[in-house]
Design a protein around this motif. Structure first.
Motif, PDB file in Angstrom:
ATOM      1  N   TYR A  11      48.431   9.266  29.675  1.00 49.09           N
ATOM      2  CA  TYR A  11      47.573   8.114  29.956  1.00 49.09           C
ATOM      3  C   TYR A  11      47.039   8.213  31.380  1.00 49.09           C
ATOM      4  N   HIS A  12      45.777   7.798  31.574  1.00 43.07           N
ATOM      5  CA  HIS A  12      45.161   7.669  32.896  1.00 43.07           C
ATOM      6  C   HIS A  12      44.770   6.204  33.084  1.00 43.07           C
ATOM      7  N   PRO A  13      44.836   5.668  34.301  1.00 35.14           N
ATOM      8  CA  PRO A  13      44.467   4.266  34.522  1.00 35.14           C
ATOM      9  C   PRO A  13      43.082   3.892  33.977  1.00 35.14           C
ATOM     10  N   SER A  14      42.160   4.844  33.944  1.00 32.28           N
ATOM     11  CA  SER A  14      40.820   4.541  33.413  1.00 32.28           C
ATOM     12  C   SER A  14      40.836   4.304  31.900  1.00 32.28           C
ATOM     13  N   ASP A  15      41.964   4.575  31.238  1.00 28.64           N
ATOM     14  CA  ASP A  15      42.091   4.388  29.790  1.00 28.64           C
ATOM     15  C   ASP A  15      42.423   2.944  29.403  1.00 28.64           C
ATOM     16  N   GLU A  16      42.731   2.096  30.369  1.00 25.21           N
ATOM     17  CA  GLU A  16      43.291   0.774  30.073  1.00 25.21           C
ATOM     18  C   GLU A  16      42.510  -0.017  29.037  1.00 25.21           C
ATOM     19  N   LYS A  36      48.271  -5.676  29.519  1.00 25.07           N
ATOM     20  CA  LYS A  36      48.009  -5.126  30.855  1.00 25.07           C
ATOM     21  C   LYS A  36      49.301  -5.002  31.643  1.00 25.07           C
TER      22      LYS A  36
END
Length: 144
Positions: A11-16, A36
């Protein structure tokens, strides 16, 4: 790693936003769990066990794994309804199983919500069986 056309990665933070939308589409979110906050919490502990699966750059699957030194745990295994029945969930499970084995994890546990027993057959096909346990929970930090 890839499985047919599924690319599995951390997972990357931009995937949220895409991950939360997927969880909602799959019926995994609950009013008492802020997704979140669940993501933020996971990123503080073993973030490399939080996997996403992509097809053509679009997130279509997730799996949040963990290991407490005694047992591995699986949460938020989801595949978008449009991409189900293509072995993507199996590929995500196999990927996290490999990672857990590398950590020396002897056993994986998971919980199935009582309203979602239809997935029992899927997990049984992966070698899971029902343990003779009673699951109890206690919330320490309310999300809402």
């Amino acid at each position: 790693m890839t499985h047919q056309d599924l690319a599995i990665r951390p997972y990357h933070p931009s995937d949220e936003a895409a991950v939360i939308a997927l969880w909602r589409d799959c019926g995994l979110t609950r009013r008492w769990n802020d997704p979140k906050k669940d993501i933020v919490r996971k990123l503080t502990v073993q973030p490399d066990l939080f996997l996403v699966g992509e097809v053509d750059g679009v997130i279509v699957g997730t799996l949040m794994g963990g290991y407490d030194g005694h047992r591995g745990w699986i949460n938020y295994l989801a595949v978008s309804p449009e991409h189900q029945r293509r072995s993507y969930a199996t590929a995500l499970m196999r990927a996290v199983e490999r990672k857990l084995l590398e950590l020396g994890c002897p056993k994986i546990n998971l919980l199935i919500r009582s309203g979602n027993v239809a997935v029992t057959g899927f997990y049984e096909s992966l070698g899971f069986g029902q343990d003779e346990v009673i699951s109890l929970g206690k919330r320490l930090i309310p999300d809402c």
